[in-house]
Design a protein around this motif. Structure first.
Motif: not given
Length: 327
Positions: A172-186
């Motif tokens: 998909s091209n919907y990364y913008s919908l989770i861009q608010h989530v802090k990146p996780s090493p998990n």
């Protein structure tokens, strides 16, 4: 957002807030049913005809919240390898997709009791167990994020459990919908890419190569672990030129060092699924004379080796061998 003209709702689903939230987002005519299987599993359905106007089904799952990972899929060295089915079926319609051989229906089922799925994973997170969980196998979960925000909630869940690694695979091209989530090493965000010629002919409704690449670059820049998936590679006319040019183009824009790893595989599918797929889909790639290997069909060994060797050799011009997984 993908539209659904009708929403079938299991009676039991009304007790879950997610049900009303999804209906509010999607709209459409609501039809109450007793059991989702009465709609989803009924005989004499045509998967490809339904793909033109799939219906949405909201249901409660009562068992099998986790499945052992398929031997056709790489486990990346994890002993405790599982996947779940939060959603059944996909918004896209790739000609080679095994879902058309797995299900009778192209309608989309969303299980609204997501808490039960979390509890099932909790039970596997025993001391000393490093669990590898794929949450986007029988669907493209991120593509549904506007309808049901399961990707965001599972990323948040993974962050709380150090002995859990969650893979989200998408086109998909919907990364913008989770861009608010802090990146996780998990968490590993995994994009499957293909040459535009393959996308146009076989990966219907999916974003183009450059669009997927743009989303990958954004995720990498934000600090996510990102996996590149060249899988499945199709043995079609001019395959060598198409895929090699794509790999060249990709590594002109993304450094291999910034990738978690690179997964490479050829087309392979369960023998029974392929038999069913051929009955409902006339795409030429389904009628190649595949050979039987155990319970699945794939290319003859010589062709498989030629494809994997060719692509791996090209990738190794940019990436160290330990980052490349062949399947």
């Amino acid at each position: 957002m993908f539209k659904f003209s009708h929403i079938y709702v299991e009676s039991e689903s009304w007790q879950y807030p997610m049900t009303r939230e999804i209906i509010a987002r999607v709209g459409g005519q609501v039809i109450e049913i007793q059991n989702y299987k009465h709609v989803f599993n009924r005989p004499q359905q045509d998967f490809q005809v339904q793909k033109h106007s799939p219906k949405l089904i909201l249901a409660v799952k009562h068992d099998n919240y986790l499945y052992p990972g398929s031997y056709l899929s790489p486990s990346y060295g994890y002993e405790h390898f599982y996947y779940n089915t939060l959603i059944q079926n996909c918004v896209y319609n790739c000609d080679y997709c095994y879902l058309q051989g797995l299900y009778n229906s192209a309608n989309v089922v969303i299980f609204v009791n997501d808490t039960d799925f979390f509890h099932a994973v909790d039970e596997k997170l025993l001391p000393g167990n490093k669990v590898y969980l794929c949450i986007s196998y029988d669907t493209d979960l991120l593509a549904f994020e506007k309808i049901v925000p399961y990707t965001s909630s599972w990323l948040a869940y993974a962050t709380k459990h150090q002995n859990l690694v969650v893979e989200l695979r998408t086109k998909s091209n919907y990364y913008s919908l989770i861009q608010h989530v802090k990146p996780s090493p998990n968490v590993i965000l995994a994009w499957t890419v293909s040459p535009d010629e393959v996308i146009k002919k076989y990966e219907h409704k999916t974003p183009r190569f450059q669009t997927r690449l743009k989303n990958m670059k954004l995720a990498i820049a934000d600090g996510w672990r990102v996996r590149l998936c060249l899988d499945p590679i199709l043995y079609i006319e001019n395959w060598r030129t198409l895929y090699l040019e794509m790999v060249e183009s990709l590594f002109q824009e993304i450094s291999a060092i910034s990738l978690e790893d690179i997964s490479v595989g050829v087309f392979r599918v369960n023998s029974q699924y392929l038999k069913k797929m051929r009955k409902i889909n006339d795409a030429d790639i389904l009628y190649y004379p595949y050979v039987k290997n155990d319970t699945f069909r794939t290319y003859p060994m010589q062709i498989e080796k030629e494809i994997l060797d060719t692509i791996e050799k090209k990738i190794l011009q940019y990436a160290p061998k330990e980052k490349v997984f062949l399947s």
